[in-house]
Structures are given as C-alpha cells and as structure tokens.
Design an enzyme around this catalytic site. Structure first.
Site, short mmCIF file in Angstrom:
data_model
loop_
_atom_site.label_atom_id
_atom_site.label_comp_id
_atom_site.label_asym_id
_atom_site.label_seq_id
_atom_site.Cartn_x
_atom_site.Cartn_y
_atom_site.Cartn_z
N GLY A 1 4.04 -5.31 3.69
CA GLY A 1 4.46 -4.45 4.79
C GLY A 1 5.09 -5.26 5.92
O GLY A 1 4.88 -4.96 7.10
N ARG B 1 9.05 -3.26 0.72
CA ARG B 1 9.17 -2.28 -0.34
C ARG B 1 10.57 -1.70 -0.36
O ARG B 1 11.42 -2.15 -1.11
CB ARG B 1 8.13 -1.18 -0.13
CG ARG B 1 7.82 -0.39 -1.39
CD ARG B 1 6.61 0.46 -1.14
NE ARG B 1 6.94 1.62 -0.33
CZ ARG B 1 7.17 2.83 -0.82
NH1 ARG B 1 7.09 3.04 -2.11
NH2 ARG B 1 7.46 3.84 -0.03
N ASP C 1 4.90 -4.50 -3.58
CA ASP C 1 4.34 -3.25 -3.09
C ASP C 1 2.86 -3.23 -3.50
O ASP C 1 2.54 -3.55 -4.64
CB ASP C 1 5.17 -2.17 -3.80
CG ASP C 1 4.64 -0.79 -3.64
OD1 ASP C 1 3.62 -0.62 -2.98
OD2 ASP C 1 5.26 0.12 -4.21
N TYR D 1 -5.24 10.03 7.09
CA TYR D 1 -5.14 8.65 7.58
C TYR D 1 -6.55 8.08 7.81
O TYR D 1 -6.86 6.97 7.36
CB TYR D 1 -4.36 8.67 8.89
CG TYR D 1 -4.07 7.33 9.51
CD1 TYR D 1 -3.27 6.39 8.88
CD2 TYR D 1 -4.58 7.01 10.78
CE1 TYR D 1 -2.98 5.17 9.48
CE2 TYR D 1 -4.29 5.80 11.39
CZ TYR D 1 -3.49 4.88 10.74
OH TYR D 1 -3.20 3.68 11.34
N ILE E 1 -0.50 0.56 19.01
CA ILE E 1 0.13 -0.74 19.30
C ILE E 1 1.49 -0.49 19.94
O ILE E 1 2.30 0.27 19.41
CB ILE E 1 0.30 -1.58 18.01
CG1 ILE E 1 -1.03 -1.75 17.27
CG2 ILE E 1 0.93 -2.93 18.34
CD1 ILE E 1 -2.07 -2.55 18.01
C1 AKB Z 1 -1.22 6.04 14.64
O1 AKB Z 1 -1.04 6.62 15.73
O2 AKB Z 1 -1.26 6.60 13.55
C2 AKB Z 1 -1.49 4.55 14.68
C3 AKB Z 1 -2.93 4.25 14.83
C4 AKB Z 1 -3.61 4.42 16.12
O3 AKB Z 1 -3.56 3.84 13.89
N1 AKB Z 1 -0.74 3.96 15.74
#
Ligand code: AKB
Length: 320
Positions: free
Chosen positions: A8, A35, A53, A142, A172
């Site tokens: 990545g 990738r 990948d 996520y 970030i």
């Molecule tokens: C997101 O907003 O999905 C990312 C995180 C906080 O993991 N920046």
C-alpha cells in the site's frame, strides 16, 4: 540491515512512510508495493518497486523471498466510508489480506506492522478518554476488519512468535497524498477548499469530536514502535495513539486565525455522521507513552499553520 516491504505504498500513509523509511534505512532496502494506482515518480525512481497485493499470497511470497524481506508494513485497507459501500472488498483486503501477510511473515520470519484505527471502537465503547483495553463492538465493516486484524496480530505473536506490532491511528492529516473515502477526510479537504475558495462545506456536524494526528507524528509512531525494545511492550498491537482532538468548529476557528474571511457551512453526510458518532471523542494513549515513548510533536495550532503553508505552496495560491 533491515529489508522492508511496504504494502500500500501509494496510499496516504504509505507514500510518505516509504520515503521516510528509505531515508532512514537506505533506498535499496525499502520495496514499495503497489496494486493499481501508479506510484509517483519520486516513489518509482528512488528505490525498488513491485506490483504486489496482500490478497495475492503467491506474489507476496515471491517478493519477500526475492528481496530477503524481514519487515512488512501492511498498509492496505479500504477506509471507513468506502468500506461501507463495498463491504466484501473491505473484508477481502482487511482480513484475508492481513491473514496472508501474517502467514508469509510466519514462514519467512518477518516482523509485521498493522495499522488499526479509532474505527476499531464502537457505540458501546466509552467515548471519552477511551481506555487502551476496553469494549470493542464496532458497527462498521471497517471496524470489524480492524478488530479482526488486531486479534490476528496478537494470535500470530502468541501462537507462532511472529513479531507483530501495531497502532490504532486516529484521522491522519497530511499535505502530500489525499486520503480516500475516510470519515476523517474533512480535516484534510478543508485546507484545499480554504486555500482555493476561502470556504468549506463540512460533511460532519458541529460537535463531532474525533482524534487526529499530523503525518510527521504518524510516521514517527510507526517507525518508533517497530524499533522499540520488545521487552518493554506489554501490549505490542493496537496501541491507542493520538495527538489532538477537535470538532469541525474548532478546526474552522483555527483556520480563521490564518484566513480571517474563511467561512464554513454544513451539508452533513449521513453515512459519515453515523460512523463518526460511534468513534471515540478522544483516546487515552498512556500505554503507548509508557511502553515505547510515544510523544507527538504537533498539536492543532502547529498542524494548521504548517498545512496552510504547505497546501498554499502546493496549489501555488497565496492566501496571506
Ligand atoms: C477513516 O476515517 O476511515 C480513517 C480512520 C480514522 O481510520 N481515517
């Protein structure tokens, strides 16, 4: 000498981490894995490059053997809002990919860095001063992949002795590569819109407090943790790390200190709002401070001042 593979390397963190690691360990010792997205000229011309990948275990094996890799930074992931739109793909990269990397690491004796996230928490987690060890029942794909990655990393260390280490990153903020599809992206987008148009339409509501960090601290955090004395690490994986916590109003007020006519209005994105409402307002990162000396350099005022200058220079638009 270390031989490092970044999976990545063209992403938001990967693009800067690869260059920082090349600076510290030598260009030839850091392989930039990518990738689909073509790498920048800087990335492509400064050291080895491989199309690899995390979901292709055979290619991963070949690259690790070819370059005698001993450390893998696995940064491949679909960010939170995109993962809600593509949950199957998010699982494939975020769980099957992590499993492949750990298996290859086990076979070849590599250390592994895994970036977890504030997304690994959920609505039943204490949202203020979120403890290092607490309830984790995320309600996003996520988050599900991040908790799974944390647990797999712990498992591979305990069961097979793989030197796994990881952080729970907050949002970030950086001036180099744009994030793509995260809930915290607004805290980067605001600078581009401020410099270009002196205004910004915010997708998160007032009062949506989230942890954030400036990129130089995010790079130091990953590298310092990977270099930390293992005997001091009680946790190893999934360290809470934060540098600042703010909501959109506080960020806008700080931008206004540099650009008094800056205006912000709101068009709240319901998906991002729902995700943000389940994430911590601010995390407790004392375990990281105690176990490996985490100590971020950038607070909100320094980060905003630097972003205003860098994005202004990048776009070639003066704002003062
Ligand atoms: C997101 O907003 O999905 C990312 C995180 C906080 O993991 N920046």
């Amino acid at each position: 000498m270390k031989n490092i593979l970044i999976i990545g390397s063209v992403g938001q963190i990967g693009s800067e981490l690869t260059m920082e690691l090349r600076k510290r360990y030598g260009n030839d010792h850091v392989v930039a894995g990518y990738r689909k997205t073509e790498p920048s000229e800087e990335l492509a011309n400064s050291g080895p490059l491989e199309r690899v990948d995390a979901t292709d275990v055979e290619k991963l094996n070949d690259v690790v053997k070819k370059y005698k890799i001993d450390t893998i930074y696995n940064l491949a992931a679909l960010l939170s809002a995109v993962a809600e739109a593509k949950p199957q793909a998010a699982w494939n990269v975020g769980v099957n990919g992590v499993f492949n990397v750990l298996e290859v690491a086990r076979e070849h004796g590599c250390a592994v860095f895994f970036p977890s996230s504030i997304g690994a928490f959920g609505p039943t987690t204490p949202l203020d001063n979120t403890p290092q060890d607490t309830i984790q029942r995320p309600t996003t794909m996520y988050g599900v992949t991040k908790v799974t990655g944390e647990l797999l990393s712990d498992y591979y260390f305990k069961r097979f002795g793989v030197d796994t280490r990881g952080l729970r990153y907050p949002g970030i903020i950086s001036s180099v590569t744009l994030p793509g599809g995260g809930t915290t992206d607004y805290a980067v987008e605001i600078f581009y819109e401020a410099i270009k148009h002196h205004k910004f339409t915010c997708p998160l509501p007032k009062g949506a407090f989230l942890d954030m960090m400036y990129m130089p601290d995010a790079l130091d955090a990953a590298i310092d943790l990977m270099e930390a004395n293992p005997s001091k690490l009680r946790h190893r994986n999934a360290f809470n790390v934060t540098a600042m916590s703010f909501d959109p109003e506080i960020l806008a007020a700080e931008v206004r200190k540099h650009m008094p006519d800056f205006k912000m209005n709101y068009e709240v994105d319901p998906v991002k709002e729902a995700i943000a409402s389940t994430w911590p307002n601010s995390m407790d990162d004392t375990a990281a401070r105690r176990e490996w000396g985490w100590n971020p350099k950038y607070k909100l005022p320094e980060m905003v001042a630097d972003m205003m200058d860098k994005i202004s220079a990048k776009l070639g638009i003066a704002f003062k």
